[in-house]
Structures are given as C-alpha cells and as structure tokens.
Design an enzyme around this catalytic site. Structure first.
Site, PDB file in Angstrom:
ATOM      1  N   ASP A 168       0.864  -1.181   0.000  1.00 19.92           N
ATOM      2  CA  ASP A 168       0.000   0.000   0.000  1.00 19.92           C
ATOM      3  C   ASP A 168       0.905   1.237   0.000  1.00 19.92           C
ATOM      4  O   ASP A 168       1.593   1.513   0.994  1.00 19.92           O
ATOM      5  CB  ASP A 168      -0.878  -0.061   1.270  1.00 19.92           C
ATOM      6  N   HIS A 169       0.874   1.966  -1.095  1.00 23.59           N
ATOM      7  CA  HIS A 169       1.820   3.086  -1.237  1.00 23.59           C
ATOM      8  C   HIS A 169       1.480   4.252  -0.308  1.00 23.59           C
ATOM      9  O   HIS A 169       2.247   5.194  -0.182  1.00 23.59           O
ATOM     10  CB  HIS A 169       1.839   3.549  -2.703  1.00 23.59           C
ATOM     11  N   ARG A 170       0.328   4.200   0.353  1.00 25.94           N
ATOM     12  CA  ARG A 170       0.045   5.248   1.337  1.00 25.94           C
ATOM     13  C   ARG A 170       0.885   5.049   2.585  1.00 25.94           C
ATOM     14  O   ARG A 170       1.105   5.961   3.373  1.00 25.94           O
ATOM     15  CB  ARG A 170      -1.440   5.234   1.725  1.00 25.94           C
TER      16      ARG A 170
END
Ligand code: CAO
Length: 536
Positions: A508-510
C-alpha cells in the site's frame, strides 16, 4: 372484523416512538406488509399488516408514542384480497436491534433469523441456549449451516430465554422464529442486529487476494458484511434487497443515521450519497471533484446472440470476495515489487525434514517456511505488519499470518495466529487443518480474523509472477509462484544453477515506500536462502 389496526403485543415496551410510516391513505397492503416502524431504546420493530386491506386513514405521525393497543390506522373494510392467512392478533413485530449500546428495561423480543442473504431452508446445526438461560447481546444463540457457510445467530439483546422455537435439524430462512427473549431490566450492549454474524463470517469477511481482478466483479455486488451492519429496520432491509441496493453504501437520514425507505429509493435512483466514504475519496484529488469513478456503465450484451451460453450464479463466497476485492483494488494504491529467493539449500532441508517427520503424518511444503521468513521480515519492517486507521498507523505486536486457500466455493483466507511462537511442523499441521475446513465450507469467522499479513501461494500450481490484491486492512501481501531452476552469475563470466522462488510483494503506497518494499523483499529472500537469519 375491526377496521382499526392497532399495535400488537410488543412485550413490555410502552410509549415507543413511531419512527417511520410506510403507507399512506389509499394504499392497498397485503398481510405482513410493514405499516410502521417503532423504535425503543432497545430495538427497532416493524409492525406488519395483520391482514390485507386498503388504508383509509393514519392515526399516528412520526414522533408519536404508542403502546400495545394504540390505534395506528384504519383500514377500509376488506378491500384488498387478503393473502396469507394472518389473523389480526397474529401479526408480531420483527426485531432488529439498533447499533448503539444502551442499557434499559425492555420486554419480550422475538428473535428471528436475520437477513442471511439468499440462503433459504438452512439447517440448524446447534442450539447454544436453553429455556431459562440468561444471554448477553451478541451471545450466539444458534448455529446454522448451509452448504457454503456456518453462521452463528447472536442475541440482538440481553435477556432471559423464554421459549425456543427450533430444534437441531430444523430448516430455517430469514424471518423464521428462533426464540423469545424476556429482556426486562437487561443491560448490555445490543449491537448491530442478529444479522451481524450471518454469512459465514461476513463480519470477518474474507478478502482473498486475486491475481486478476475484473472490473465487472462487483459493479452491482452487495457487501454482505456492510449490509448486515447497516442501521435499518427489517422492512427497509427487505426493500433494499428487492431493489438490489447495498445498504452499507446508503447514508441514513433518519434519527441517529437510521436508513429510511426514502434513502434507499434515492440511492437506487442514483442520487444517494454513499455512506462508505472510503479512503479512496479522502485520497482523491481535492480540486475539481474526481472522488467518484465516473465510469461508463458496464456493457450489457446478449451473449446468447453469439452462441450457446449457460448462466451460473456466483457462490456466496465469490460474491463476498468480489465486493471486498473490488473495494481493496479501488481504495488502495497498490504497487507490486517482484524479486526472487534462492532456495537451493532450503529445498533439500525441507525434503530431509519431511523424511524425518514421515511417521507424524505432517507434510511440510514451502509455505510454512515462508510464514517463518515473513515473521522475521515483518519484525524488521514493522510498518508492513500494520493497518491504517485514519491518519495513524496501527503497528501490531503480534504476527498472525493469513494464507489464500483455493476452495470449491472460492478463495478464503484462513489465519494462523502467533506464527512467531510456532514451529514449522506446527504451522504445516495447522495450515492443513484450516485449508480442509475452508474447502469443506466449515471455517468459522474467527478463523479468518486478525491477520496481519497474507501469503498467497500459487507455488503448487505454476506461474512466475502475479500482482496479488492486498487483504485490507492489511497493508501488504506476498505472492509466491512455483520455484524453478535458473542460472545465476555473480560476475557475468561463470554461472551456477540455483533453485529460484519468484516473489511478488504488493504494498500500500500510502504506508510503504518503494525502497522499503525492495528492502523487505531482499530480507525475505535472504531469510529463505539461509534460515539461520531467522535468529537475527
Ligand atoms: N514451488 C514449487 N513447488 C511448490 C511450491 C513452490 N513455491 N509450493 C508448493 N509446491 C509443491 C508442494 O511441495 C506440493 O508438492 P508435492 O505434492 O510434491 O508434495 C505441491 O506443490 C502442492 O502443494 P500445495 O498447494 O498442496 O501446498 P501448499 O502448502 O503450497 O499450499 C494451500 C497450501 C492451501 C495454500 C494451497 O493448497 C492453495 O489453496 N493454493 C492456492 C492459493 C491461491 O489460489 N492463491 C491465489 C490467490 S490470488 O487469486
């Protein structure tokens, strides 16, 4: 026959506010159609029509307080053909508890089988209580088992069991009476209706990873877990089902956010606001909208025009997974990083261990070793063993690893708890047991809950790399394919054959950056190359 339609026996409830009126003068109703909804501090009750008829006048308005015997409305003679034989006094309210915890005196509640989706005639396999037992809200009352799932029906309210209407082996459907509960002076936390535990873990909805999500998968799918948890009375639930509206997505405009019939109507006409307000919309660009996916409608094609076709309904598990996968795919900015592990030394060790353990009956595949490697790597990179909660990251100090299991009804993700404390043979044994339960449709919701990281292994089948979908609320997932022999060279001059395991980490790039993901993969691969690194 009196034309006055009165509040039936609602136990010890008195002065209960009318919160919704479903009919108007001139409407023709059938027996059992909901007329009004009442809401005490303990439960929401729909009062159904005791017989068919035409509504002449309504004697109450929203906000009025009523008790047993209060006149609600007047019917015009026997205008409509009565359908189901339903003598006036037989009409009983069906109860669904509101979501907020309260403690207050109540009355006699009829507990019925909640909304369990499309299941019908489901056998009761266990009755957990007997007459006289005191139960708390959410205590399991009975267990139902369809061919797809086991569902516990929990108590919607605290109380004392007065009478039980079902036996083991009886077949029940939504609305079937289970038992009556005296709820006088009961305290506790009535929560989101008996429906909560329906659907084989709708609560802990399995969110299996998939290699290739199809945009079609859930364009109209109902998220059963969210539907079960939505704050709405039985009539509104029924109405939403008829309209194919996912209650979980509807914003309630009634008291305390309760979903009204009009909310469902508005939503189904496309004008409703979404209750889910997923992180996607938070994360969407602020300027110029863009929060919604302004997509073309899904193509409607008459396939039969082009050749013979067969229509097969998706299994319930597939429908649940589809909705979850779609949400996860849309909401989470996924990136997948591929790498490979050199398992040339691990493989003979695995084979040797299997020989030594032959008598125990436990067979160890590569997966339990990967679970151990995952824990070692997660300990080094704690943000991968975490979940997003608003703007905060919840880092978990436990390592429960889920694994995708292929079952005849669809993908499920059983979870092995405390992998850090278990040996490789223990993990292999538990994995075998959980995979069997999953395939037999007997996994319990709690056996799919609490995972902190998932491994999806296609190693027993084939492939080289794929892009697994993150199993929210986790933030990463490891996909593994079949190992193969490959030539490696460290200097470009000479090469050796190494047994190579392809790894595909989606993250998850967040929460995670590319550099961290690459380091995670390198560490994971190094641990598999030399398991002694688990000690470090
Ligand atoms: N490389 C080479 N061989 C592998 C391997 C790998 N990475 N992983 C497993 N194998 C071998 C096993 O050793 C076993 O070999 P033998 O039959 O010779 O002993 C064989 O493949 C079958 O293994 P398995 O699949 O039964 O066992 P597992 O422990 O690897 O997996 C389970 C168990 C439950 C995960 C698996 O049965 C399963 O359901 N896999 C599918 C998961 C899935 O669908 N994921 C995709 C999700 S995305 O939509």
């Amino acid at each position: 026959m009196s034309n006055d339609i009165k509040v039936p026996d609602i136990g010890d409830f008195t002065d209960v506010p009318v919160i919704e009126i479903f009919v108007k003068p001139g409407d023709t109703v059938k027996a059992e159609d909901p007329l009004v909804s009442l809401e005490s501090d303990k439960a929401t009750m729909d009062v159904p029509a005791p017989r068919g008829g035409k509504v002449k006048s309504i004697a109450v308005k929203v906000g009025d307080k009523v008790s047993e015997g209060s006149v609600l409305m007047v019917f015009e003679g026997d205008a409509a053909a009565p359908t189901a034989a339903a003598p006036a006094e037989a009409a009983k309210p069906s109860v669904s508890a509101p979501p907020s915890p309260v403690s207050a005196p109540a009355g006699l509640a009829e507990v019925r089988v909640p909304d369990i989706g499309d299941f019908k005639d489901v056998p009761v396999i266990e009755v957990f209580v007997k007459v006289g037992d005191t139960v708390k809200a959410e205590d399991p009352l009975v267990s139902l088992e369809s061919d797809k799932a086991t569902m516990d029906v929990p108590a919607p309210l605290s109380g004392v069991v007065r009478a039980i209407s079902v036996n083991v082996g009886d077949k029940v459907s939504e609305g079937s009476m289970i038992l009556s509960l005296a709820t006088g002076q009961a305290t506790g936390a009535p929560t989101a209706a008996a429906a909560v535990a329906a659907a084989g873990g709708a609560q802990a909805t399995p969110t299996p990873p998939a290699a290739a999500p199809t945009a079609a998968s859930s364009s109209g799918a109902i998220d059963e877990a969210a539907f079960a948890l939505a704050y709405a009375g039985p009539a509104v639930r029924k109405f939403a089902r008829e309209r194919g509206v996912d209650l979980g997505k509807v914003k309630g405009t009634g008291a305390h956010g309760r979903i009204l019939r009009e909310d469902v109507e508005t939503f189904s006409k496309g004008g409703g606001s979404s209750a889910s307000a997923p992180a996607a919309s938070k994360a969407a660009p602020a300027a110029g909208g863009g929060a919604g996916l302004d997509l073309l409608p899904w193509p409607k094609v008459d396939f039969a025009k082009f050749g013979p076709v067969e229509r097969k309904e998706l299994s319930r598990i597939k429908k649940i997974s589809a909705a979850n996968l779609h949400r996860n795919w849309v909401v989470i900015p996924h990136v997948t990083t591929h790498d490979e592990a050199d398992i040339t030394d691990l493989e003979p060790f695995r084979v040797q261990m299997n020989k030594e353990l032959e008598k125990s009956g436990v067979k160890i595949s590569m997966l339990p070793f990967m679970m151990k490697a995952a824990v070692a790597t997660l300990k080094k990179f704690p943000e991968f063993n975490a979940s997003l909660d608003g703007d905060a990251l919840v880092l978990k100090n436990y390592w429960h690893i889920g694994f995708a299991a292929d079952t005849p009804n669809g993908l499920m993700v059983p979870v092995i708890r405390d992998v850090d404390k278990k040996t490789v043979p223990d993990i292999a044994k538990e994995m075998g047991e959980l995979a069997k339960l999953a395939r037999d449709g007997k996994l319990k919701p709690d056996q799919m809950q609490g995972g902190t990281f998932t491994i999806s292994s296609l190693g027993g089948i084939g492939g080289i790399y794929f892009t697994p979908i993150i199993n929210a609320p986790e933030v990463s997932i490891m996909g593994v394919c079949k190992s193969y022999w490959k030539q490696h060279s460290s200097d470009g001059k000479s090469a050796t054959w190494r047994l190579t395991l392809p790894l595909s980490l989606s993250w998850d790039h967040r929460v995670i950056d590319g550099a961290a993901a690459a380091r995670f993969n390198v560490h994971f691969a190094n641990v598999l190359a030399d398991l002694r690194r688990v000690l470090f």
